[in-house]
Structure formats: structure tokens, C-alpha cells
Motif scaffolding. Sequence first.
Motif, PDB file in Angstrom:
ATOM      1  N   HIS A 101    -101.699  46.676  62.079  1.00 39.00           N
ATOM      2  CA  HIS A 101    -101.599  47.540  60.892  1.00 39.00           C
ATOM      3  C   HIS A 101    -101.833  46.792  59.584  1.00 39.00           C
TER       4      HIS A 101
ATOM      5  N   TYR B 170    -103.917  49.008  57.457  1.00 40.73           N
ATOM      6  CA  TYR B 170    -103.129  50.225  57.190  1.00 40.73           C
ATOM      7  C   TYR B 170    -102.171  49.936  56.026  1.00 40.73           C
TER       8      TYR B 170
ATOM      9  N   HIS C 201    -104.175  59.667  68.798  1.00 39.19           N
ATOM     10  CA  HIS C 201    -103.034  59.673  67.871  1.00 39.19           C
ATOM     11  C   HIS C 201    -103.371  60.552  66.665  1.00 39.19           C
TER      12      HIS C 201
ATOM     13  N   VAL D 207    -102.081  61.226  63.595  1.00 40.72           N
ATOM     14  CA  VAL D 207    -102.151  60.731  62.210  1.00 40.72           C
ATOM     15  C   VAL D 207    -103.399  59.870  62.046  1.00 40.72           C
ATOM     16  N   ARG D 208    -103.629  59.017  63.012  1.00 37.90           N
ATOM     17  CA  ARG D 208    -104.827  58.177  62.940  1.00 37.90           C
ATOM     18  C   ARG D 208    -106.083  59.041  62.808  1.00 37.90           C
TER      19      ARG D 208
ATOM     20  N   GLU E 264     -97.972  60.153  70.522  1.00 37.96           N
ATOM     21  CA  GLU E 264     -97.976  60.916  69.259  1.00 37.96           C
ATOM     22  C   GLU E 264     -99.352  61.547  69.039  1.00 37.96           C
TER      23      GLU E 264
ATOM     24  N   GLU F 172     -95.782  65.684  64.388  1.00 35.95           N
ATOM     25  CA  GLU F 172     -95.187  64.724  63.452  1.00 35.95           C
ATOM     26  C   GLU F 172     -95.423  65.149  62.005  1.00 35.95           C
TER      27      GLU F 172
ATOM     28  N   TYR G 142     -88.929  63.850  61.870  1.00 37.83           N
ATOM     29  CA  TYR G 142     -90.144  63.131  62.243  1.00 37.83           C
ATOM     30  C   TYR G 142     -90.972  64.065  63.126  1.00 37.83           C
TER      31      TYR G 142
ATOM     32  N   CYS H 179     -88.722  53.742  62.747  1.00 41.22           N
ATOM     33  CA  CYS H 179     -90.119  53.853  62.333  1.00 41.22           C
ATOM     34  C   CYS H 179     -90.116  54.917  61.226  1.00 41.22           C
TER      35      CYS H 179
END
Length: 651
Positions: free
Chosen positions: A163, A166, A273, A275-276, A325, A341, A389, A417
Motif C-alpha cells: 500500500h 495507496y 476487491h 474498493v480497489r 471484500e 463496505e 464497516y 482496519c
Amino acid sequence: MTTPRTTAPAATSTASATPPPGQPGVPNPTAPCASTPLTPLGQGEARITGGFWAERQAAVAAHGIPLGHQRLEDAKNLDNLRVLAGLREGDVIGMDFQDSDIYKWLEAAAWEYGRTGDASLPPLIDSVTHLLEQAQGDDGYLDSVVEVRHGAENRYSNLPWSHELYCAGHLMQAAVAAHRTLRHAPLLRVATRFADHLVATFGPGKLEQIDGHPVIEMALVELYRETGTRAYLDLARYFIDAHGTGIIEAHGKNAWYFSDRVPVREHTTVEGHAVRAVYLTAGATDLAIEESDPALLAHLEAQFERMVATRQYVSGGIGSRWDWEAFGDDYELPTDRGYAESCAAIGSVQWAWRLLLATGKATYADHIEHVMFNAVMPGVSLAGTEYFYVNPLQLRTGALADENRSPAHGRRGWFDCACCPPNLMRTLASLDTMAATGSDTTLDLHQYAPGSYRSAAASITVETQYPWDGTVTITVEEARDGASLRVRVPAWAGGATLTVDGTPLPAVPGVYAEARGVRAGQVLTLTLPFATRYLVAHPAIDASRGCVAVFHGPLLYALEAVDNEATLEEVSLVGGPDAAVAAYRPDLLVGVTTLTLPGRHRPAPAAPYAEEGSAAAARGEARDVSLVAVPYFAWANRDLGAMRVWIPREA
Ligand code: FUB
Ligand code: ZN
């Protein structure tokens, strides 16, 4: 005590008690190269001053943001920087991306300062910035966990998981926000030093790698917009186009999870994933805007449409799998084990906002409204202090809180997290600038919130009780000759009307109604019928079959055990939505409209499975009940118990 890494002078902002007027919000496509039909307004130009959104913003500003700073101390995020800076002994603590929580909080604080001029925020921003200055390497690199835990020699050695970019991306986004609202040069300098280091390090013929978690793409484009440094845009393009070329797979990692299976310009859906995936497509949309690339834009629009059609919950939440996720297959949308999420919903809003700017299509503003109310807002408590979350559409009676993120805990103050809490803070603090856009000839109203909105063409004030009532009153304060006012009419609002000083204008759901040649003093009234609606799911969404989801205006509703004495697993709706009784309750959940719906309670049989039609399959005696539904975003703000969005429907 070790020797401090640098002796940088303390960061000081040029903060004054009030933010500079008209500083652009997020994002701010550049002119003249950016190709957007809509241009964002600055924070001072779009101001939400009251009503639903202002109340939610105020709660997060009063409690969430100050508490957030404390959480960064408690969870040792700031100590990690102190360790890196040589100001403190010890090891770093937490997730690989622990620094990113700091950056998202900084961004929230910066937007919040821009929104309200809260004088308590600049000193906090300054002190965190000073810590960053002390922690940053001479070459611009900055990452406490990698440097301290893994060692400087291991920089960029594990990019799928580390990350590093990120964190860099969130730093850049924070710096852009602080520069727009505070003219904060020190934080921008930290970000550009890191960005310059990345430009020197990554790209063709250099380190040909990508980060496992996108966001650097959006961030570099924004940094380019803020500084004019073309190399940042070029690097963003490199990272976007390097996805899907096997880089992550070469590390022995799962390309699907990391949005690296198919190049962005070829992908037809979203996967892996969540969010990615949507951070990457949002960044690609920024690129399409800056490079006036209609082919890429059309491709991204098709991808977005497919996501909404096949991989999105009725709430607007995305990413249905707890495992990874991640997005599931098409129509794989379980209600009780739904993941959805909060960060993924935020990413979906960010993507839609860029598509709205790039295309001017009302469907993207509809999407922002829908997702903000029904997928983002469930993520934060009404007090602004606690967070979900994970946002499923059902919590079963007696559900066990089996792990940190489990919604059966109710919302929580922070997480190991902690990606979602500061993400929710920055989203609310920057919301004003998503409400309207403008140009020399138009002012476009996308979201309905009391406030004042000003473009070069016109300025207006808006009054409304939305989302509790569908009347939106718009007063034209100033207007240039020939100015047009465009007002979104939501796709769900059949029968909507718009009048200008009493004279009707066409108001077609799903597009913008336009009043041409508006003049100062004119009053426009948009009326959106707030009938209760029952939605059914596509038959392939097995978990929702035979059920309806209840909407009233833009809001999705849910049953909660606290309002209903019948066991929620045993109730059903009878009759149609016309029988729903809506009542605004100022005393409940800081003020909500409840729906009372005719229903039936039928005790379930004891046997889990029984032969069809047998006595063992028979349910107990039915009785009529009135079911009380509250807006889904407000659930779990009282006694936590069972909740359901999808409700079985009897003929
Ligand atoms: O990996 C950084 C963040 O942590 C992701 O965006 C969230 O899904 C959580 O895994
Ligand atoms: Zn998150």
C-alpha cells in the motif's frame, strides 16, 4: 531518544478565520484541456446551510473529526510517524496502510475547514503536517510501516500488499484539499516531494510496477490539476494502463482481486476487491476527462452501467462478498451476509461524480443521491461518532457478533482496519461541492439541500425539507442575461412538476428540467411526489425473491425489531404501497419519516425442512400486524436487534 530524521521548521498554514472564497471542491477538472460539460463549483460557491445534510455534516464535524484525531493517537498512527521521524523509540503498530487513516482524516479536516472555517482545525492540520515533514525522507519517500517494519531496503518490494502508493495517494488528496481550502503550502510540498519521487521511480524503463490498491491514479490527476505538473498526469496514465498486464500476477498474487486481470480499457465489468475496483475506474474517468478521451469514457460508462445492473445492492452498496471484500458474480447479492463496505459505496460515489462531470447525465447525479442516502449514510451513526464497516441488508434475530467488523456489534468507534471512518468524514465534509455545478451560462442543481449555490451565470438559494418532503423552492438571487437554471428530476419521481413563478415547465424524470433566461427574484418550485414504492428484485437475485424493498422518496426503508413486536423473520407485507402511511416524527432518530405498512405475522414451522404441503411445513395462525419501517440509513441507532430491508410480500 533517537535523532530526529529532519529538523524541518514547524508547518504553518496561512489559515485565516474564514476560508478563501470559491476554492474548488473535489475534483476540479482543469480548463482548457479538461473535457467536461459540467464544471464543479468551489466550496464557497456551493454551500449547504441547513436541513438533512447540514445536520449530518455538523454531527461529524462536532464529534467525528475531533474524535478521529484522538483515535489516530490512540491507535498509534501518529506514533508510527514519530517513530519514523526519530522522535520516539519503538516499532510501528497496525496495518500496512496505517498512514492512510491520517491522510483521510487530514483531508476531512481540510474540507471541513473550507466548509465552516472552524478555527480549531488549522492548528491540528499544521501539527500533523509538521510531523509528516519530519518523517519524510530526503528523497521524498514517506511510509512509516514500510520504512520501520520492513526497512528502507524493502521499499516497493511487495507492492501488491504494501500500500505504499495507496498511502501516497491519500496524502496527495489531503494535500490538494488543504491547498484548496487553506492555501496550505507545507502539506502540498510534502505531497509533491513524494509525487516527484514517484515520477522519478516509476514508469516505462523505470520500475514497471503498480500498487495493489488503486487511489494513486485519482490522486495524481488531482495533484496535476492543483499544480499543473504534467508528469503527475503522465504517471497516472501509466499506472492505469499498467493494470491488467500481469504485473500483480508476476508476484504470485491473484490478479482478479487486484483489478489486474483485464486492462481497464478492455474490462466490461467490475470485479475483485470492490474498493480497489472502483477507485481504479474513478481514476480512469479522471484520465478520460483530462485527456478528452471519448473511447475510454464510453467504456467506463458501460462498465458502470453493468455494475449497477448486476452487482449492486438495492441500497447502492457494492462488493457483496466477505471473502476478499469483493464483488461477487452477477446477481450474487446475499442480504444477510452482504458486505457492502462503506468505503466501496464512497468509491462508487466518487466514480459517479466524475462520470457526471464528464457526461452531464442526470443518471449519475441520481446515483450519487441514491448511494449517499442509502449506502454511505448507514456507515455513520446519527451522533457522528460511530461507524459501520459492513452494511448488510438484514441482521437476523440473535445474530452473533463474530468479529471486529460484524454489524451485529452495531456501529463502532474505530476498527483495527480503520479505512471507513475517516473516509466517511472526508466524504461528508466535501459534499457541498457535489450539490451543484455551473458555467458562464448555467447553474445546475444536482442535489437538493437548503443552501446557496453560485456560478458565473447565476446564484440561487434553495429551501427544502428533502428527503422528508419533495418540495424544493429555488429563489434566483442574481442572474446574467440568458442564464439557464437546470434542475435534476430524479428518475423515480414520476409526476414531478416544475414551475417558474407559477408557470409550469416540462419536468421529465431522469433528466434535467431547464429554465432558460432566469431573472433575479424569480422563484422556481420543484415538486417531487413522495409516494411509497415497492421494488422487486431481478429473479436471479435469489436472496430477495418473493420480497419487496420499500422506498419513500429517495430513501430505502427497513424494519427494525425495536419498532415491531412480531419476529422479523416471520412477517410479510400485504396490500400495495398505496396503503403505506407516512408520518414525520421529529422525536425519533433526530427526525425521520416513518412508514406504517399493513402486514401479517405467521409463526414459522418448527422443522427446518418439510415435505411441501405437509403438516410439518404448515405455519402457525396468521394475524394482521402494522409494520413500522424507518429509513435504512438510520437503523442501529437505538437498541440493536433484527433488521431487514427485503420483506416477503403476500398477494
Ligand atoms: O486496503 C485498504 C483498505 O482496507 C481497503 O480499501 C478496505 O477494503 C480495507 O481492506
Ligand atoms: Zn473501508
